[in-house]
Motif scaffolding. Structure first.
Motif, PDB file in Angstrom:
ATOM      1  N   MET A   8      39.772  30.600  57.355  1.00  0.00           N
ATOM      2  CA  MET A   8      40.270  30.350  55.995  1.00  0.00           C
ATOM      3  C   MET A   8      39.332  29.363  55.322  1.00  0.00           C
ATOM      4  SD  MET A   8      44.356  30.243  56.311  1.00  0.00           S
ATOM      5  CE  MET A   8      45.187  31.246  57.558  1.00  0.00           C
ATOM      6  N   GLN A   9      39.315  29.427  54.000  1.00  0.00           N
ATOM      7  CA  GLN A   9      38.424  28.546  53.241  1.00  0.00           C
ATOM      8  C   GLN A   9      39.085  27.207  52.951  1.00  0.00           C
ATOM      9  OE1 GLN A   9      36.082  30.424  50.025  1.00  0.00           O
ATOM     10  NE2 GLN A   9      37.874  31.751  49.877  1.00  0.00           N
ATOM     11  N   PRO A  10      38.355  26.108  53.137  1.00  0.00           N
ATOM     12  CA  PRO A  10      38.901  24.797  52.780  1.00  0.00           C
ATOM     13  C   PRO A  10      38.721  24.528  51.276  1.00  0.00           C
ATOM     14  CG  PRO A  10      36.750  24.519  53.800  1.00  0.00           C
ATOM     15  CD  PRO A  10      37.033  26.003  53.790  1.00  0.00           C
ATOM     16  N   THR A 107      35.790  44.104  44.975  1.00  0.00           N
ATOM     17  CA  THR A 107      36.701  43.753  43.883  1.00  0.00           C
ATOM     18  C   THR A 107      36.979  42.250  43.817  1.00  0.00           C
ATOM     19  OG1 THR A 107      38.618  44.225  45.249  1.00  0.00           O
ATOM     20  CG2 THR A 107      37.819  46.015  43.875  1.00  0.00           C
ATOM     21  N   GLN A 108      36.953  41.564  44.974  1.00  0.00           N
ATOM     22  CA  GLN A 108      37.215  40.121  44.913  1.00  0.00           C
ATOM     23  C   GLN A 108      36.122  39.410  44.118  1.00  0.00           C
ATOM     24  OE1 GLN A 108      38.980  37.799  48.241  1.00  0.00           O
ATOM     25  NE2 GLN A 108      37.135  36.584  48.126  1.00  0.00           N
ATOM     26  N   PHE A 109      34.873  39.867  44.299  1.00  0.00           N
ATOM     27  CA  PHE A 109      33.782  39.281  43.516  1.00  0.00           C
ATOM     28  C   PHE A 109      33.997  39.549  42.031  1.00  0.00           C
ATOM     29  CE2 PHE A 109      29.779  39.872  41.233  1.00  0.00           C
ATOM     30  CZ  PHE A 109      29.291  38.578  41.301  1.00  0.00           C
ATOM     31  N   ASP A 111      36.774  40.061  40.438  1.00  0.00           N
ATOM     32  CA  ASP A 111      37.884  39.246  39.928  1.00  0.00           C
ATOM     33  C   ASP A 111      37.474  37.781  39.773  1.00  0.00           C
ATOM     34  OD1 ASP A 111      39.379  41.524  40.052  1.00  0.00           O
ATOM     35  OD2 ASP A 111      40.491  40.955  41.863  1.00  0.00           O
ATOM     36  N   LYS A 112      36.880  37.223  40.844  1.00  0.00           N
ATOM     37  CA  LYS A 112      36.561  35.793  40.797  1.00  0.00           C
ATOM     38  C   LYS A 112      35.446  35.500  39.795  1.00  0.00           C
ATOM     39  CE  LYS A 112      38.501  34.141  45.128  1.00  0.00           C
ATOM     40  NZ  LYS A 112      38.382  33.278  46.309  1.00  0.00           N
ATOM     41  N   SER A 113      34.443  36.391  39.698  1.00  0.00           N
ATOM     42  CA  SER A 113      33.332  36.118  38.792  1.00  0.00           C
ATOM     43  C   SER A 113      33.737  36.330  37.333  1.00  0.00           C
ATOM     44  CB  SER A 113      32.117  36.980  39.143  1.00  0.00           C
ATOM     45  OG  SER A 113      32.433  38.344  39.015  1.00  0.00           O
TER      46      SER A 113
END
Ligand code: ATP
Ligand code: MG
Length: 333
Positions: A8-10, A107-109, A111-113
């Motif tokens: 998981m990302q901190p 798709t995550q890129f 959405d986030k970008s």
């Protein structure tokens, strides 16, 4: 024993309830039967340019939450991604096997970008799924327990493993399987029950933080968005808000979703929310006590992480040497 890897990302001080229900809980049950490696993926968190001091703090806090959730460091390797240099090294090799268009379809890129614009978006965010593939292939992981949102990244990882095997010979990489538990694979935002609950969601009002004051969490459950009807039934399409509450209720109590729905149907949303708020408080209180014990002794926590990294590096070094050799890099003489 077959191997599993996840991380998981901190990206925040606290994990959120979806991280626990959708992923961490599975990690804990899988560590019995598998050779498990669980890492705090701090290199991934760099993609959004965190403050350095906070990133360090959040890395320890994330590890403490893995332990509080039940990851057993004597059984599983618990480590920090950047403590194992082979992640970044394999990532480079894999980025040279990934099509630019292929990466652009994630798709995550998108959405986030979209939220950050082209200049606010880093190349690191674009190549994030390639680093994730490296995390997994580095340990020859057979299984990767994640939430639904990671399915596409897992598919890319599988494609890359198959490509390596086709180009450089069978046995270059192990093709991993995603382990996604359908019933809990996507916990939704309490205010916007069609969006995923996320650490970095825009306002955070619909998020239950594992380390927040349980009273605040209880209040958030009680004010969760539900639809205008009164019926209580599990129907994710017609009643996303109520269905999400039922999923959380079921996950934290081990009770069947239908049985919970039947018990509360006809009594109004209020009763369901009040009782679920209590369930959440009962879960968060001991969880936080355990997390605080680990956080109170950072030297001991760092020692656990060092031990985990040592074990991870031994495996990673072997895999990286194998892949370097297969792709034609000259070994040190
Ligand atoms: P960020 O917004 O920083 O990306 P995140 O909440 O998406 O944070 P990650 O660190 O990206 O958390 O993901 C950790 C793990 O939790 C992954 O396996 C992911 O699939 C899972 N996960 C994240 N959110 C949910 C959710 N709402 N429901 C189920 N699983 C989830
Ligand atoms: Mg995420």
């Amino acid at each position: 024993r077959p191997r599993i890897l996840s991380g998981m990302q901190p990206t925040e001080d606290s994990l959120q309830l979806g991280n626990y229900i959708g992923a961490l809980r599975q990690w804990v049950s899988l560590q019995e039967a598998y050779d498990a490696l669980y890492c705090v993926v701090d290199l991934h968190a760099l993609t959004v340019n965190p403050d350095p001091e906070r990133l360090r703090e959040r890395t320890r806090r994330t590890a403490a939450q893995y332990l509080a959730g039940g990851v057993d460091p004597d059984r599983s390797a618990l480590f920090v991604q950047s403590h194992v240099p082979q992640h970044a090294e394999l990532s480079w090799v894999l980025s040279c096997q990934t099509g630019f268009g292929e990466a652009g379809r994630m798709t995550q890129f998108k959405d986030k970008s979209a939220k950050q614009g082209t200049d606010g978006t880093t190349v690191g965010l674009f190549t994030y799924p390639v680093l994730m593939a490296a995390d997994i292939l580095l340990y020859d992981a057979a299984l990767v327990p994640v939430g639904e949102d990671q399915r596409q990244h897992l598919e890319l990882t599988r494609d890359l493993a198959e490509r390596l095997n086709a180009r450089f010979g069978e046995g270059t990489a192990v093709v991993p399987e995603a382990h996604i538990v359908r019933s809990v694979a996507k916990i939704y935002d309490l205010q916007e029950p069609t969006a995923k609950m996320s650490k970095s969601s825009s306002n955070g009002k619909g998020v239950i933080w594992l380390l927040e004051d349980p009273k605040v969490a209880a209040k958030r459950i009680r004010s969760a968005a539900t639809d205008s009807g009164t019926e209580i039934r599990y129907d994710p399409v017609g009643k996303p808000g109520v269905s999400n509450l039922l999923t959380i209720f079921s996950a934290l109590t081990g009770r069947d979703v239908e049985a919970i729905a039947a018990e509360y149907d006809g009594r109004g949303y209020g009763h369901l929310k009040v009782d679920l708020a209590d369930v959440v408080v009962e879960f968060l209180t001991p969880f936080q006590e355990r997390a605080n014990t680990y956080l109170a002794d950072p030297a001991e926590l760092d020692a656990v992480l060092a031990r985990g990294a040592q074990k991870a590096r031994e495996i990673a070094a072997g895999t990286l040497a194998r892949i370097y050799e297969r792709v034609g890099l000259l070994p040190v003489g």
